[in-house]
Design a protein around this motif. Structure first.
Motif, PDB file in Angstrom:
ATOM      1  N   GLY A  91      -7.896  -7.562   3.603  1.00 18.69           N
ATOM      2  CA  GLY A  91      -7.276  -7.834   4.898  1.00 18.69           C
ATOM      3  C   GLY A  91      -7.675  -6.758   5.882  1.00 18.69           C
ATOM      4  O   GLY A  91      -7.509  -5.555   5.619  1.00 18.69           O
ATOM      5  N   GLU A  92      -8.233  -7.168   6.988  1.00 14.68           N
ATOM      6  CA  GLU A  92      -8.825  -6.227   7.951  1.00 14.68           C
ATOM      7  C   GLU A  92      -7.835  -5.175   8.429  1.00 14.68           C
ATOM      8  O   GLU A  92      -8.198  -4.019   8.648  1.00 14.68           O
ATOM      9  CB  GLU A  92      -9.370  -7.011   9.153  1.00 14.68           C
ATOM     10  CG  GLU A  92     -10.043  -6.147  10.206  1.00 14.68           C
ATOM     11  CD  GLU A  92     -10.549  -6.969  11.382  1.00 14.68           C
ATOM     12  OE1 GLU A  92     -10.962  -6.373  12.377  1.00 14.68           O
ATOM     13  OE2 GLU A  92     -10.513  -8.216  11.292  1.00 14.68           O
ATOM     14  N   HIS A  93      -6.578  -5.573   8.601  1.00 11.18           N
ATOM     15  CA  HIS A  93      -5.597  -4.652   9.169  1.00 11.18           C
ATOM     16  C   HIS A  93      -4.739  -3.961   8.116  1.00 11.18           C
ATOM     17  O   HIS A  93      -3.809  -3.232   8.466  1.00 11.18           O
ATOM     18  CB  HIS A  93      -4.693  -5.385  10.149  1.00 11.18           C
ATOM     19  CG  HIS A  93      -5.434  -6.092  11.246  1.00 11.18           C
ATOM     20  ND1 HIS A  93      -6.418  -5.481  11.982  1.00 11.18           N
ATOM     21  CD2 HIS A  93      -5.332  -7.368  11.726  1.00 11.18           C
ATOM     22  CE1 HIS A  93      -6.905  -6.344  12.869  1.00 11.18           C
ATOM     23  NE2 HIS A  93      -6.271  -7.501  12.713  1.00 11.18           N
ATOM     24  N   LYS A  94      -5.018  -4.184   6.847  1.00  9.76           N
ATOM     25  CA  LYS A  94      -4.224  -3.564   5.795  1.00  9.76           C
ATOM     26  C   LYS A  94      -4.373  -2.047   5.838  1.00  9.76           C
ATOM     27  O   LYS A  94      -5.478  -1.525   5.982  1.00  9.76           O
ATOM     28  CB  LYS A  94      -4.682  -4.079   4.418  1.00  9.76           C
ATOM     29  CG  LYS A  94      -3.736  -3.739   3.291  1.00  9.76           C
ATOM     30  CD  LYS A  94      -2.427  -4.498   3.436  1.00  9.76           C
ATOM     31  CE  LYS A  94      -1.522  -4.254   2.232  1.00  9.76           C
ATOM     32  NZ  LYS A  94      -0.234  -4.962   2.385  1.00  9.76           N
ATOM     33  N   ALA A  95      -3.238  -1.355   5.740  1.00  3.79           N
ATOM     34  CA  ALA A  95      -3.197   0.114   5.762  1.00  3.79           C
ATOM     35  C   ALA A  95      -3.664   0.678   7.099  1.00  3.79           C
ATOM     36  O   ALA A  95      -4.068   1.842   7.186  1.00  3.79           O
ATOM     37  CB  ALA A  95      -4.005   0.714   4.621  1.00  3.79           C
TER      38      ALA A  95
END
Length: 295
Positions: free
Chosen positions: A213-217
């Motif tokens: 997921g691109e926005h993970k973390a």
């Protein structure tokens, strides 16, 4: 296990409603205890203040004997439930009263609901001296106070300051009193992103984020904050800031544009009256006596 890393998670990389100077103090204090003191300078621990209302001002030593066999989170003084709101405000502290320089929204809520159900309580005084704190849980508590307003008189008696999240709470009360040297305002939200990547690199430590997921973390402290991530975090801060403005405007009978025009500024003493952020300049003891006289 030390509680400081857990506290850091609640203050860094998340939106908080706190006076900026106190945010720097908390950051410096936590940095020292987390072993990254070289990144920050100065600071002091926020200490819990004693009760604001001294015996002489409110009518003798019997006025202070307000604890019951079963502590419900407030002191009962002459028919008034005194709820102490001091230090940094956090969502969940797990105690009914301030502890170790912090006050929990959970404790305030339970104390308020108990006072509302107590037939011996004729009025409620929030004894406030706080720079603010976490956004999480703040506006839900403020809405509870606002909905209960009118059932019993509720005054916010400042000793000395109610800034940011603490002011949000005060604004929901029927009346706000502030000392000549006390402050109100700081209606705004901030976020502090901690970037440890260079410090870790100098220490020979490399953290590799493996994500789906691109926005993970996104916004983690082990990588520099990217432009897109900063934009999304800023959007969240702006949304919460507008919620803050609308809440204070509703509570104080002001226009949102008037609150927004303060630009999160703070107001000393009677300047808070002119801004519509307080109702009277008074010492805490005199304000408490005035509330007693209304019963």
């Amino acid at each position: 296990m030390t509680p400081f890393p857990h506290l850091a998670q609640r203050l860094f990389n998340v939106p908080i409603a706190i006076h900026p100077q106190k945010a720097e103090v908390v950051m410096a204090a936590l940095a020292d205890r987390l072993g990254i003191a070289s990144m920050f300078r100065g600071g002091e621990l926020i200490s819990l203040k004693p009760q604001a209302f001294d015996d002489e001002e409110i009518g003798g030593p019997s006025s202070r004997s307000g604890r019951r066999e079963r502590d419900q989170g407030y002191d009962l003084v002459g028919g008034i439930a005194v709820i102490h709101v001091t230090g940094t405000l956090v969502q969940k502290l797990g105690t009914l009263r301030p502890y170790s320089g912090m006050t929990g929204y959970d404790g305030i809520r339970l104390a308020l609901l108990a006072a509302m159900q107590d037939p011996d309580v004729l009025a409620i005084a929030f004894d406030i001296d706080s720079p603010g704190g976490e956004v999480a849980g703040c506006f839900d508590l403020v809405d509870v106070v606002y909905r209960l307003r009118g059932e019993k008189p509720m005054w916010a008696i400042l000793d000395e300051n109610a800034f940011s999240a603490a002011y949000a709470l005060a604004s929901a009360c029927d009346r706000i009193t502030v000392p000549r040297t006390g402050g109100t305002g700081s209606v705004g939200v901030i976020g502090m992103h901690v970037d440890l990547s260079q410090a870790l690199g100098k220490a020979g430590i490399t953290v590799t984020m493996i994500r789906h997921g691109e926005h993970k973390a996104e916004g983690n402290p082990y990588e520099p904050l990217g432009k897109d991530a900063l934009g999304r975090m800023q959007a969240d801060i702006d949304t919460m800031g507008e919620l803050f403005i609308d809440t204070v405007a509703r509570n104080r009978g002001l226009k949102a544009s008037e609150v927004r025009a303060t630009k999160a500024g703070t107001f000393l003493g009677d300047a808070g009256l002119r801004a519509g952020f307080a109702d009277v300049v008074s010492s805490p003891g005199a304000a408490f006596r005035a509330l007693l006289n209304t019963l």
